[in-house]
Design an enzyme around this catalytic site. Sequence first.
Site, PDB file in Angstrom:
ATOM      1  N   HIS A  88      14.912  -0.387   5.803  1.00  0.00           N
ATOM      2  CA  HIS A  88      15.147  -0.770   4.986  1.00  0.00           C
ATOM      3  C   HIS A  88      15.443  -0.179   4.169  1.00  0.00           C
ATOM      4  O   HIS A  88      14.879   1.266   4.115  1.00  0.00           O
ATOM      5  CB  HIS A  88      13.959  -1.521   4.748  1.00  0.00           C
ATOM      6  CG  HIS A  88      13.201  -2.506   5.177  1.00  0.00           C
ATOM      7  ND1 HIS A  88      12.312  -3.402   4.836  1.00  0.00           N
ATOM      8  CD2 HIS A  88      13.997  -3.346   6.212  1.00  0.00           C
ATOM      9  CE1 HIS A  88      12.304  -4.778   5.007  1.00  0.00           C
ATOM     10  NE2 HIS A  88      13.021  -4.282   6.524  1.00  0.00           N
ATOM     11  N   TYR A 217       6.770  -5.683  -4.080  1.00  0.00           N
ATOM     12  CA  TYR A 217       5.975  -5.482  -3.965  1.00  0.00           C
ATOM     13  C   TYR A 217       5.513  -6.400  -5.995  1.00  0.00           C
ATOM     14  O   TYR A 217       6.905  -6.178  -6.507  1.00  0.00           O
ATOM     15  CB  TYR A 217       5.253  -4.304  -4.881  1.00  0.00           C
ATOM     16  CG  TYR A 217       5.643  -3.572  -3.628  1.00  0.00           C
ATOM     17  CD1 TYR A 217       6.431  -2.906  -2.808  1.00  0.00           C
ATOM     18  CD2 TYR A 217       3.904  -2.596  -3.515  1.00  0.00           C
ATOM     19  CE1 TYR A 217       6.782  -1.831  -2.108  1.00  0.00           C
ATOM     20  CE2 TYR A 217       4.404  -1.467  -2.363  1.00  0.00           C
ATOM     21  CZ  TYR A 217       4.979  -1.216  -1.685  1.00  0.00           C
ATOM     22  OH  TYR A 217       5.160  -0.467  -0.681  1.00  0.00           O
ATOM     23  N   PRO A 309      -3.375   2.639  -0.088  1.00  0.00           N
ATOM     24  CA  PRO A 309      -2.162   1.472   0.838  1.00  0.00           C
ATOM     25  C   PRO A 309      -0.433   1.323  -0.347  1.00  0.00           C
ATOM     26  O   PRO A 309       0.169   1.051   0.225  1.00  0.00           O
ATOM     27  CB  PRO A 309      -2.808   0.335   1.322  1.00  0.00           C
ATOM     28  CG  PRO A 309      -4.013  -0.098   0.168  1.00  0.00           C
ATOM     29  CD  PRO A 309      -4.404   0.598   0.138  1.00  0.00           C
ATOM     30  N   LYS A 313       1.710   5.597   2.136  1.00  0.00           N
ATOM     31  CA  LYS A 313       1.753   6.841   2.811  1.00  0.00           C
ATOM     32  C   LYS A 313       0.225   6.986   3.929  1.00  0.00           C
ATOM     33  O   LYS A 313       0.507   8.256   4.896  1.00  0.00           O
ATOM     34  CB  LYS A 313       1.518   7.709   1.673  1.00  0.00           C
ATOM     35  CG  LYS A 313       2.045   7.743   0.851  1.00  0.00           C
ATOM     36  CD  LYS A 313       3.550   8.197   1.169  1.00  0.00           C
ATOM     37  CE  LYS A 313       5.100   7.763   0.108  1.00  0.00           C
ATOM     38  NZ  LYS A 313       5.962   8.099   1.143  1.00  0.00           N
ATOM     39  N   TYR A 401       9.004   7.445  -2.417  1.00  0.00           N
ATOM     40  CA  TYR A 401       8.609   5.825  -1.306  1.00  0.00           C
ATOM     41  C   TYR A 401       9.186   6.848   0.261  1.00  0.00           C
ATOM     42  O   TYR A 401       8.331   6.443   1.412  1.00  0.00           O
ATOM     43  CB  TYR A 401       9.247   4.937  -1.660  1.00  0.00           C
ATOM     44  CG  TYR A 401       8.742   3.741  -1.233  1.00  0.00           C
ATOM     45  CD1 TYR A 401       7.497   3.728  -1.366  1.00  0.00           C
ATOM     46  CD2 TYR A 401       9.200   3.025   0.276  1.00  0.00           C
ATOM     47  CE1 TYR A 401       6.459   1.738  -0.989  1.00  0.00           C
ATOM     48  CE2 TYR A 401       8.765   2.052   0.368  1.00  0.00           C
ATOM     49  CZ  TYR A 401       7.532   1.215   0.550  1.00  0.00           C
ATOM     50  OH  TYR A 401       6.899   0.532   0.560  1.00  0.00           O
TER      51      TYR A 401
HETATM   52  P1  FAD Z   1      -7.327   6.275  12.180  1.00  0.00           P
HETATM   53  O1  FAD Z   1      -6.308   5.213  12.422  1.00  0.00           O
HETATM   54  O2  FAD Z   1      -8.513   6.020  11.580  1.00  0.00           O
HETATM   55  O3  FAD Z   1      -7.460   6.299  13.662  1.00  0.00           O
HETATM   56  C1  FAD Z   1      -9.365   7.122  13.532  1.00  0.00           C
HETATM   57  C2  FAD Z   1      -9.981   6.255  14.981  1.00  0.00           C
HETATM   58  O4  FAD Z   1     -10.310   7.487  15.753  1.00  0.00           O
HETATM   59  C3  FAD Z   1      -9.981   5.360  15.097  1.00  0.00           C
HETATM   60  O5  FAD Z   1      -9.421   4.448  16.945  1.00  0.00           O
HETATM   61  C4  FAD Z   1     -10.760   5.031  15.544  1.00  0.00           C
HETATM   62  O6  FAD Z   1     -11.789   3.926  16.287  1.00  0.00           O
HETATM   63  C5  FAD Z   1     -11.855   6.607  16.483  1.00  0.00           C
HETATM   64  N1  FAD Z   1     -12.868   6.830  16.201  1.00  0.00           N
HETATM   65  C6  FAD Z   1     -13.821   6.820  15.014  1.00  0.00           C
HETATM   66  N2  FAD Z   1     -15.215   7.179  15.336  1.00  0.00           N
HETATM   67  C7  FAD Z   1     -14.954   7.890  16.282  1.00  0.00           C
HETATM   68  C8  FAD Z   1     -15.824   8.434  16.513  1.00  0.00           C
HETATM   69  N3  FAD Z   1     -17.199   8.995  16.350  1.00  0.00           N
HETATM   70  N4  FAD Z   1     -15.755   9.483  18.128  1.00  0.00           N
HETATM   71  C9  FAD Z   1     -14.581   8.715  18.757  1.00  0.00           C
HETATM   72  N5  FAD Z   1     -13.795   8.057  17.950  1.00  0.00           N
HETATM   73  C10 FAD Z   1     -13.954   7.653  17.171  1.00  0.00           C
HETATM   74  N6  FAD Z   1      -0.176   3.929   6.053  1.00  0.00           N
HETATM   75  C11 FAD Z   1       1.480   4.087   6.292  1.00  0.00           C
HETATM   76  O7  FAD Z   1       1.513   4.986   5.992  1.00  0.00           O
HETATM   77  N7  FAD Z   1       1.525   3.364   5.613  1.00  0.00           N
HETATM   78  C12 FAD Z   1       1.586   1.492   5.316  1.00  0.00           C
HETATM   79  O8  FAD Z   1       1.919   0.866   5.252  1.00  0.00           O
HETATM   80  C13 FAD Z   1      -0.214   1.379   5.320  1.00  0.00           C
HETATM   81  N8  FAD Z   1      -0.266   0.529   5.216  1.00  0.00           N
HETATM   82  C14 FAD Z   1      -2.156   0.100   5.568  1.00  0.00           C
HETATM   83  C15 FAD Z   1      -2.653  -1.033   4.854  1.00  0.00           C
HETATM   84  C16 FAD Z   1      -3.969  -1.062   5.414  1.00  0.00           C
HETATM   85  C17 FAD Z   1      -4.271  -2.609   5.478  1.00  0.00           C
HETATM   86  C18 FAD Z   1      -4.768  -0.535   5.743  1.00  0.00           C
HETATM   87  C19 FAD Z   1      -6.187  -0.224   6.182  1.00  0.00           C
HETATM   88  C20 FAD Z   1      -4.230   0.866   6.238  1.00  0.00           C
HETATM   89  C21 FAD Z   1      -2.944   1.097   5.913  1.00  0.00           C
HETATM   90  N9  FAD Z   1      -2.261   2.583   6.273  1.00  0.00           N
HETATM   91  C22 FAD Z   1      -0.896   3.106   5.337  1.00  0.00           C
HETATM   92  C23 FAD Z   1      -2.901   3.877   6.168  1.00  0.00           C
HETATM   93  C24 FAD Z   1      -2.992   4.128   7.791  1.00  0.00           C
HETATM   94  O9  FAD Z   1      -2.841   2.809   8.771  1.00  0.00           O
HETATM   95  C25 FAD Z   1      -3.793   5.420   7.849  1.00  0.00           C
HETATM   96  O10 FAD Z   1      -3.452   6.332   7.153  1.00  0.00           O
HETATM   97  C26 FAD Z   1      -3.574   5.577   9.877  1.00  0.00           C
HETATM   98  O11 FAD Z   1      -4.444   4.818  10.388  1.00  0.00           O
HETATM   99  C27 FAD Z   1      -4.404   6.847  10.236  1.00  0.00           C
HETATM  100  O12 FAD Z   1      -4.277   7.298  11.599  1.00  0.00           O
HETATM  101  P2  FAD Z   1      -6.094   7.831  12.006  1.00  0.00           P
HETATM  102  O13 FAD Z   1      -5.282   7.705  13.086  1.00  0.00           O
HETATM  103  O14 FAD Z   1      -5.875   9.617  11.348  1.00  0.00           O
HETATM  104  O15 FAD Z   1      -6.315   7.710  11.689  1.00  0.00           O
HETATM  105  C1  DHB Z   2       2.363  -2.321   4.455  1.00  0.00           C
HETATM  106  C2  DHB Z   2       1.523  -1.649   4.048  1.00  0.00           C
HETATM  107  C3  DHB Z   2       1.862  -1.109   3.112  1.00  0.00           C
HETATM  108  O1  DHB Z   2       0.769  -0.111   2.516  1.00  0.00           O
HETATM  109  C4  DHB Z   2       2.644  -0.811   2.462  1.00  0.00           C
HETATM  110  O2  DHB Z   2       2.516  -0.537   0.908  1.00  0.00           O
HETATM  111  C5  DHB Z   2       4.205  -1.189   2.395  1.00  0.00           C
HETATM  112  C6  DHB Z   2       3.710  -2.146   3.513  1.00  0.00           C
HETATM  113  C7  DHB Z   2       2.633  -3.276   5.774  1.00  0.00           C
HETATM  114  O3  DHB Z   2       1.834  -3.241   6.041  1.00  0.00           O
HETATM  115  O4  DHB Z   2       3.815  -3.817   5.967  1.00  0.00           O
END
Ligand code: FAD
Ligand code: DHB
Length: 407
Positions: A88, A217, A309, A313, A401
């Site tokens: 995009h 947005y 969110p 980021k 962004y």
């Molecule tokens: P997580 O993905 O949370 O992974 C952590 C892992 O550790 C999980 O699999 C969990 O099950 C496991 N775990 C937990 N406790 C334990 C334990 N005690 N022992 C072993 N394993 C354990 N970010 C973006 O950059 N762009 C976006 O568009 C965006 N949109 C989002 C929309 C939503 C609705 C949400 C909720 C988040 C969004 N984010 C976005 C954020 C992004 O999803 C997270 O920042 C990302 O998942 C971080 O990755 P991580 O590996 O640090 O943590």
């Molecule tokens: C999505 C999630 C976000 O938090 C955002 O700012 C834009 C897009 C997504 O899940 O597609």
Amino acid sequence: MTVAIHFRLARRGARVVRTQVGIVGAGPAGLLLSHLLQLRGIDSVVLEIRSRDYVEQRVRAGVLEQGTVDTLVASGVGERLLREGMVHHGIELRFGGARHRIAFERLVPGRAITVYGQQEVVKDLIEALLKAGREVLFEVSDVTIRGADTARPQIGFTHRGRGLELDCDFVAGCDGFHGVSRDAIPPGVLRYFEKEYPFAWLGVLARVAPSSQELIYSSTDRGFALHSMRTPQVCRFYLQVRAREDIANWPDERVWSELKARLETVPGFTLATGPVLEKGVAAVRSFVAEPMQYGRLYLAGDAAHIVPPTGAKGLNLAVNDVRVLTEALSAWYRGGDTSLLEAYSATCLRRVWRAQHFSWWMTALMHRFDDYDEFDLRLQRSYQEYVARSEAAATSLAENYVGLSLS
Ligand code: FAD
Ligand code: DHB
């Protein structure tokens, strides 16, 4: 397989597995770290409490910065991303009954974002790790980290009913916001910076073709809404809802009527609807734990920081953390150089705080706050118009962004 090779019987009957880097959590941070380390010849074991199916189906982020795409492609896990990801070159801000495009191609030439589901990144990484013979242990329990301040930290856990122990050089806490790694650090070491917002996001995945080519947005009197997508047949939507909202209050018909009310605010735009595949409520919060390290325990991704969110980021920060950590661990294993490890937290936090500010700013720009009075609303609208009309303000939004290069 890595784990089988290194199994040996410990003195007290528990099995001890020796690895170089023990990784807690198989989200994007933990999986990518294991993958990048493997490319440098560094051994690791990933421990995950959930099942493989669960982590591969968990719907979350979708927006990848160019730097994230580059990291995935350069490390050999970008083939499907390049084929299926949607590049995009702009996003739309919608407010005051009008569309306002933030045109990346003009404001930040040569830079773009790619829309590709986080769970697809997770699937690609798991496949690559298993293909390379790496062990990712799913459905572990009772994970505890001990001796983080010693030269031989250990991770205790239960797998298939057996108590096991990972004997490591380093531990990477990649277990997200609700994990155990942060709490393995003694009280008083970390400083927390937090902000709660008076609303949450209701996320919806639906089988319907996008009604727009780019993300929308939308800021309205009823609250914020976001139109995103996953494929030409599947869309992702978000609605600002009350904090701790019960999903039971949002049957599909209400979701669609609210999305329509908040997105059909400009002439000629109709939102297509379809079957809802998944929906859930996610908290909106800002959080940073400093420093992101204690002894030989390094925190990465959501374990160390959460952003609202709105700026998309979170996933990108997680990728940056493990990129920095990989370089630092490689330098240590190559010749004992500790300088990058010592700089790990400060290096990551520079980007984390820039993303914190941007995410907080985007959130304030586009959401409806209950306590806003008429004055606040006028200020918000004035700021929205400034961002839409001023090349300088729009460029600031665009460069944040698509992702700044800070490290
Ligand atoms: P997580 O993905 O949370 O992974 C952590 C892992 O550790 C999980 O699999 C969990 O099950 C496991 N775990 C937990 N406790 C334990 C334990 N005690 N022992 C072993 N394993 C354990 N970010 C973006 O950059 N762009 C976006 O568009 C965006 N949109 C989002 C929309 C939503 C609705 C949400 C909720 C988040 C969004 N984010 C976005 C954020 C992004 O999803 C997270 O920042 C990302 O998942 C971080 O990755 P991580 O590996 O640090 O943590
Ligand atoms: C999505 C999630 C976000 O938090 C955002 O700012 C834009 C897009 C997504 O899940 O597609």
